[in-house]
Design an enzyme around this catalytic site. Sequence first.
Site, short mmCIF file in Angstrom:
data_model
loop_
_atom_site.label_atom_id
_atom_site.label_comp_id
_atom_site.label_asym_id
_atom_site.label_seq_id
_atom_site.Cartn_x
_atom_site.Cartn_y
_atom_site.Cartn_z
N ASP A 110 -19.11 45.91 4.06
CA ASP A 110 -18.53 47.12 4.65
C ASP A 110 -18.64 47.03 6.18
O ASP A 110 -17.78 46.45 6.83
CB ASP A 110 -19.25 48.33 4.04
CG ASP A 110 -18.66 49.66 4.46
OD1 ASP A 110 -17.47 49.71 4.78
OD2 ASP A 110 -19.41 50.66 4.47
N THR A 114 -25.51 44.59 6.65
CA THR A 114 -26.44 44.03 5.66
C THR A 114 -26.40 42.51 5.68
O THR A 114 -27.43 41.86 5.85
CB THR A 114 -26.10 44.55 4.24
OG1 THR A 114 -26.12 45.97 4.27
CG2 THR A 114 -27.10 44.06 3.21
N LYS A 138 -14.19 44.76 3.30
CA LYS A 138 -13.48 45.87 3.95
C LYS A 138 -13.39 45.54 5.44
O LYS A 138 -14.21 46.03 6.23
CB LYS A 138 -14.27 47.17 3.78
CG LYS A 138 -14.50 47.63 2.36
CD LYS A 138 -15.21 48.97 2.42
CE LYS A 138 -15.65 49.47 1.09
NZ LYS A 138 -16.34 50.76 1.18
P1 IMP Z 1 -22.74 47.08 5.02
O1 IMP Z 1 -24.13 46.77 5.47
O2 IMP Z 1 -22.18 48.29 5.70
O3 IMP Z 1 -21.79 45.93 5.06
O4 IMP Z 1 -22.79 47.57 3.55
C1 IMP Z 1 -23.12 46.79 2.54
C2 IMP Z 1 -23.84 47.58 1.48
O5 IMP Z 1 -23.43 48.98 1.46
C3 IMP Z 1 -23.45 46.99 0.18
O6 IMP Z 1 -24.43 46.08 -0.23
C4 IMP Z 1 -23.39 48.22 -0.71
O7 IMP Z 1 -24.65 48.45 -1.26
C5 IMP Z 1 -23.07 49.38 0.17
N1 IMP Z 1 -21.63 49.71 0.14
C6 IMP Z 1 -20.76 49.63 1.15
N2 IMP Z 1 -19.54 50.00 0.78
C7 IMP Z 1 -19.63 50.32 -0.53
C8 IMP Z 1 -18.68 50.78 -1.50
O8 IMP Z 1 -17.49 50.98 -1.25
N3 IMP Z 1 -19.18 51.00 -2.74
C9 IMP Z 1 -20.46 50.81 -3.08
N4 IMP Z 1 -21.38 50.37 -2.21
C10 IMP Z 1 -20.96 50.14 -0.94
#
Ligand code: IMP
Length: 183
Positions: A110, A114, A138
Site C-alpha cells: 500500500d 512495511t 497499489k
Molecule cells: P503498507 O505498509 O502501507 O504498504 O501496508 C502494508 C500492510 O497494510 C499490509 O501488509 C496489510 O496488512 C495492510 N494493508 C494495506 N492495504 C490493505 C488492504 O487493502 N487490505 C488489507 N490490508 C491492507
Amino acid sequence: MSAVSQNRATVQPFELLLKEDQIAQRVAELGAKITSDYAAETPILIGVLKGCVVFLADLMRQINLPMEVEFISAASYRRGLKQEAETIFSGGVEVEIKGRHLLLVEGVVDTARTVTTIMEKLAKEEPASLEIVTLLDKPGSHRSKVRLKYKGFTIGNDFVIGYGLDNTQRYRNLPFVGRMIER
Ligand code: IMP
Ligand code: MG
C-alpha cells in the site's frame, strides 16, 4: 423477519475484485517465473504475516526448486479504512541469511512502508539478493520508491479483503479478493 430485511442481513460489505481462478493462474505464472529466475539456487521465501499466508501457501507449491520458508510479523493497525496505519514489527528471521537469496512475500503493498522497513532490516544482513513478491500492488498509494520485481496484480487505492487479507482480522478466509464498499 421480512424478505426485505432478510436480504439486507445477507448483503456483504464488499464486491468481487479478483476471482479464484484468476488468482490461481497468476500465482502459477509467478511461481514459474521464480523457478526459472532462481534455477540452481535455494531461495528463502520470507512471508510477512499475516496477510501473506494464503498467497505464500499457494505460491510455494508453484515453485519447483529446493527452497525454505521463514516469517516476519508486521501488524498494521488503522482505526478506519482510510486512516494511516501504524505498523508494529515482531519476530524475525532466525536462520543465517548472509549470502542467501531472499524473496520477501507480501499480500498487498500500500504505502510501501512495511516492505521498505523490512527490506532495510534484511539488507543489513548482507543477503546475496533481496526481492519483493507481492500479490497486490497499489501504486497510487506508495509513499516511497520501491522495486516490486514480482507482482500479481496492480489495483486501485481501495481497501481490499480476502485471500489472506483482512479488515479488522476478518475475511482472510475468503478464497477471492473483494473490494470493501463504504455504505
Ligand atoms: P503498507 O505498509 O502501507 O504498504 O501496508 C502494508 C500492510 O497494510 C499490509 O501488509 C496489510 O496488512 C495492510 N494493508 C494495506 N492495504 C490493505 C488492504 O487493502 N487490505 C488489507 N490490508 C491492507
Ligand atoms: Mg491487516
